[in-house]
Scaffold this motif. Structure first.
Motif, mmCIF file in Angstrom:
data_model
loop_
_atom_site.group_PDB
_atom_site.id
_atom_site.type_symbol
_atom_site.label_atom_id
_atom_site.label_comp_id
_atom_site.label_asym_id
_atom_site.label_seq_id
_atom_site.Cartn_x
_atom_site.Cartn_y
_atom_site.Cartn_z
ATOM 1 N N GLY A 1 42.115 43.615 -38.428
ATOM 2 C CA GLY A 1 42.570 44.952 -38.066
ATOM 3 C C GLY A 1 41.829 45.960 -38.943
ATOM 4 O O GLY A 1 40.957 45.583 -39.726
ATOM 5 N N LYS B 1 48.829 40.026 -41.815
ATOM 6 C CA LYS B 1 48.835 41.258 -41.012
ATOM 7 C C LYS B 1 47.476 41.954 -40.989
ATOM 8 O O LYS B 1 47.259 42.858 -40.190
ATOM 9 C CB LYS B 1 49.901 42.227 -41.535
ATOM 10 N N LYS C 1 44.103 40.988 -36.571
ATOM 11 C CA LYS C 1 44.643 41.647 -35.376
ATOM 12 C C LYS C 1 45.667 40.801 -34.636
ATOM 13 O O LYS C 1 46.779 41.235 -34.390
ATOM 14 C CB LYS C 1 43.510 42.015 -34.416
ATOM 15 N N VAL C 2 45.286 39.587 -34.242
ATOM 16 C CA VAL C 2 46.152 38.788 -33.381
ATOM 17 C C VAL C 2 46.455 37.430 -34.001
ATOM 18 O O VAL C 2 47.603 37.117 -34.280
ATOM 19 C CB VAL C 2 45.513 38.590 -31.985
ATOM 20 N N GLU C 3 45.417 36.649 -34.190
ATOM 21 C CA GLU C 3 45.593 35.291 -34.729
ATOM 22 C C GLU C 3 45.780 35.381 -36.233
ATOM 23 O O GLU C 3 44.882 35.816 -36.944
ATOM 24 C CB GLU C 3 44.362 34.433 -34.401
ATOM 25 N N ARG C 4 46.930 34.949 -36.712
ATOM 26 C CA ARG C 4 47.227 35.062 -38.143
ATOM 27 C C ARG C 4 47.196 33.701 -38.815
ATOM 28 O O ARG C 4 47.782 32.755 -38.310
ATOM 29 C CB ARG C 4 48.592 35.726 -38.327
ATOM 30 N N TYR D 1 38.706 35.162 -37.181
ATOM 31 C CA TYR D 1 39.336 35.993 -36.152
ATOM 32 C C TYR D 1 39.184 37.447 -36.537
ATOM 33 O O TYR D 1 38.921 37.775 -37.695
ATOM 34 C CB TYR D 1 40.820 35.624 -35.995
#
Length: 92
Positions: free
Chosen positions: A78, A33, A36-39, A75
């Protein structure tokens, strides 16, 4: 298939940091988490943690930041989660 494949990533994280399986799942999910997007998959997080040989349990965001810095998972992160400060730190 070797015996290592049968151990789930959270079980290995629990062993490394000597925490419960629930805490290990929480840790892995929060590393994910932090992006942001690609985990990253749990297996990649585990492999990264094993290579780092941490002497203590790092914060999930710190692991995510280290993964990004090293290029392991390049990536966007956050924002860093708010830290609940200890009372004594508030008065420094």
């Amino acid at each position: 298939m070797n015996s290592q494949d049968k151990i789930k990533p959270f079980e290995q994280i629990a062993r490394i940091f000597q925490i419960s399986n629930e805490s290990a799942k929480y840790f892995l999910n929060h590393v994910q988490k932090s992006f942001k997007v690609e985990r990253p998959p749990h297996k990649l997080i585990l492999e990264f943690v094993e290579k780092q040989k941490y002497q203590f349990q790092p914060k999930p965001y710190d692991v995510a930041a280290a993964m990004k810095e090293s290029g392991t998972w390049n990536y966007d992160l956050g924002s860093r989660p708010a830290v609940v400060e200890d009372e004594e730190d508030l008065y420094k």
